[in-house]
Enzyme design. Structure first.
Site, short mmCIF file in Angstrom:
data_model
loop_
_atom_site.label_atom_id
_atom_site.label_comp_id
_atom_site.label_asym_id
_atom_site.label_seq_id
_atom_site.Cartn_x
_atom_site.Cartn_y
_atom_site.Cartn_z
CB ALA A 79 -0.89 -0.03 1.23
N GLY A 124 0.56 -4.89 0.83
CA GLY A 124 -0.60 -4.96 -0.07
C GLY A 124 -0.31 -5.73 -1.35
CD GLU A 127 -2.42 -7.19 2.97
OE1 GLU A 127 -2.13 -6.09 2.46
OE2 GLU A 127 -2.87 -7.30 4.11
CD GLU A 147 1.56 -5.34 6.05
OE1 GLU A 147 2.34 -6.25 6.38
OE2 GLU A 147 0.80 -5.42 5.08
N1 COA Z 1 4.63 3.21 -0.85
C1 COA Z 1 5.02 4.36 -1.40
N2 COA Z 1 6.17 4.51 -2.09
C2 COA Z 1 6.94 3.42 -2.19
C3 COA Z 1 6.60 2.18 -1.64
C4 COA Z 1 5.36 2.10 -0.93
N3 COA Z 1 4.93 0.96 -0.39
N4 COA Z 1 7.58 1.28 -1.90
C5 COA Z 1 8.50 1.95 -2.61
N5 COA Z 1 8.13 3.24 -2.80
C6 COA Z 1 8.85 4.30 -3.50
C7 COA Z 1 10.05 4.80 -2.71
O1 COA Z 1 9.65 5.78 -1.75
C8 COA Z 1 10.90 5.37 -3.79
O2 COA Z 1 10.42 6.64 -4.17
P1 COA Z 1 11.46 7.86 -4.50
O3 COA Z 1 12.21 7.38 -5.72
O4 COA Z 1 10.56 9.01 -4.76
O5 COA Z 1 12.32 7.99 -3.30
C9 COA Z 1 10.65 4.43 -4.97
O6 COA Z 1 9.42 3.76 -4.68
C10 COA Z 1 11.74 3.37 -5.14
O7 COA Z 1 11.87 2.71 -3.88
P2 COA Z 1 13.29 2.51 -3.13
O8 COA Z 1 13.00 2.31 -1.69
O9 COA Z 1 14.21 3.63 -3.50
O10 COA Z 1 13.78 1.17 -3.83
P3 COA Z 1 14.76 0.08 -3.19
O11 COA Z 1 15.10 -0.84 -4.31
O12 COA Z 1 15.87 0.73 -2.45
O13 COA Z 1 13.86 -0.73 -2.12
C11 COA Z 1 11.90 -1.83 -1.32
C12 COA Z 1 12.76 -1.45 -2.54
C13 COA Z 1 10.61 -2.50 -1.85
C14 COA Z 1 12.65 -2.81 -0.42
C15 COA Z 1 11.55 -0.55 -0.52
O14 COA Z 1 11.04 0.41 -1.43
C16 COA Z 1 10.53 -0.74 0.54
O15 COA Z 1 10.84 -1.26 1.61
N6 COA Z 1 9.27 -0.35 0.29
C17 COA Z 1 8.20 -0.43 1.26
C18 COA Z 1 7.70 -1.83 1.41
C19 COA Z 1 6.62 -1.90 2.46
O16 COA Z 1 6.83 -1.63 3.62
N7 COA Z 1 5.43 -2.30 2.01
C20 COA Z 1 4.30 -2.48 2.86
C21 COA Z 1 3.49 -1.25 2.96
S1 COA Z 1 2.07 -1.56 4.02
#
Ligand code: COA
Length: 271
Positions: A79, A124, A127, A147
């Site tokens: 999400a 999400g 999910e 989460e």
């Molecule tokens: N919501 C909003 N934005 C998100 C996102 C999310 N769930 N997951 C990634 N993004 C965005 C990042 O903020 C980043 O944006 P920016 O370029 O403007 O800074 C872009 O996507 C790329 O993500 P980044 O974190 O730079 O890539 P990465 O390869 O270093 O890491 C992940 C990838 C998936 C490990 C990391 O993005 C992450 O942990 N995301 C969240 C996962 C999460 O907690 N999901 C559950 C949400 S309930």
């Protein structure tokens, strides 16, 4: 067919967060298309998914739906955290209810829905994949419910579907540690059906979809109902439902054709 614009009997639709295209007759592909956020789901994206499901529900020729994410890095990275960071508790609940309702609608869609997980399927995203009938994954796929790292619980059904799919102990481990699982581990734990090299995932998805689309759609739709509805019933009632739908399947042209073809030693041609 244009990827986002439907004409004829279907309502014209313009999407900005998803793509919906009919790749071949009856085989639809829905792509979550927000690669800048690794395809994170916000309320607008969920609304568009709802509208896409509406289109599929209205198309009697739809046979299979494939769901995937744009780009090579992510299916859906969860999400949208930016969107969620502004929500009040009441709005948070409404957001969860929106996701919950749409994922359930997908799960109970009459046609099979297959997730093609081409990278991160977190929160999400995991999910969403679990709301599909089954999952094909690329070797680089990563699954998890992180989460707890954000100080929240899963909200689109993760605590419930993960538990049903991998069992209570493993679901608890994944939910309380927030750790991610590789595609290979997810397959070992029964979450994923097959793992393919990233470059082959789309083709393997299409091969599978074509195989499903060539079979009796009435039999497939009844079978989906049996599995999706039956798994939450007690065995007695689930078996009653199976004998009812078995009987119902005898009313179809496909049953006539399938059995005649077998007896005449030819390949069945389903309508
Ligand atoms: N919501 C909003 N934005 C998100 C996102 C999310 N769930 N997951 C990634 N993004 C965005 C990042 O903020 C980043 O944006 P920016 O370029 O403007 O800074 C872009 O996507 C790329 O993500 P980044 O974190 O730079 O890539 P990465 O390869 O270093 O890491 C992940 C990838 C998936 C490990 C990391 O993005 C992450 O942990 N995301 C969240 C996962 C999460 O907690 N999901 C559950 C949400 S309930």
């Amino acid at each position: 067919m244009n990827a986002t614009h439907f004409e004829g009997s279907l309502p014209a639709q313009e999407f900005s967060n998803i793509l919906l295209d009919e790749v071949e007759n009856g085989i639809y592909r829905l792509t979550i298309n927000r690669p800048k956020t690794l395809n994170a789901l916000n309320a607008d994206t969920l609304k568009e998914m709802d509208a896409a499901i509406e289109i599929l529900e209205a198309d009697p020729s739809a046979r299979v739906l494939l769901i995937t994410g744009a780009g090579e890095k992510s299916f859906v990275a969860g999400a949208d955290i930016e969107h969620m960071s502004h929500l009040t508790p009441i709005e948070g609940k409404a957001f969860a209810e929106q996701g919950m309702r749409i994922f359930r609608r997908l799960e109970t869609l009459r046609i099979p829905v297959v997730a093609l997980v081409n990278g991160y399927a977190l929160g999400g995203g995991c999910e969403l994949a679990m709301s599909c009938d089954f999952i094909l994954a690329a070797e680089n796929a990563k699954f998890g419910q992180p989460e707890v790292n954000l100080g929240i619980t899963p909200g689109f059904g993760g605590s419930q579907r993960l538990t049903r799919l991998v069992g209570r102990a493993m679901a608890m481990e994944l939910l309380v540690t927030g750790r991610t699982m590789s595609a290979e581990e997810a397959m070992r734990r029964g979450l994923v059906n097959h793992v393919y090299p990233q470059a082959e995932l789309a083709d393997e998805g299409m091969k599978l979809a074509a195989m499903i689309a060539g079979k009796s759609s009435s039999a497939i739709q009844l079978t989906k109902q049996l599995v999706q509805r039956g798994q939450d019933l007690d065995l007695d009632n689930a078996c009653v439902m199976e004998s009812d739908l078995f009987g119902l399947s005898f009313s179809t042209e496909d049953r006539q054709e399938g059995m005649s073809a077998f007896l005449e030693n030819r390949k069945a041609k389903f309508s």
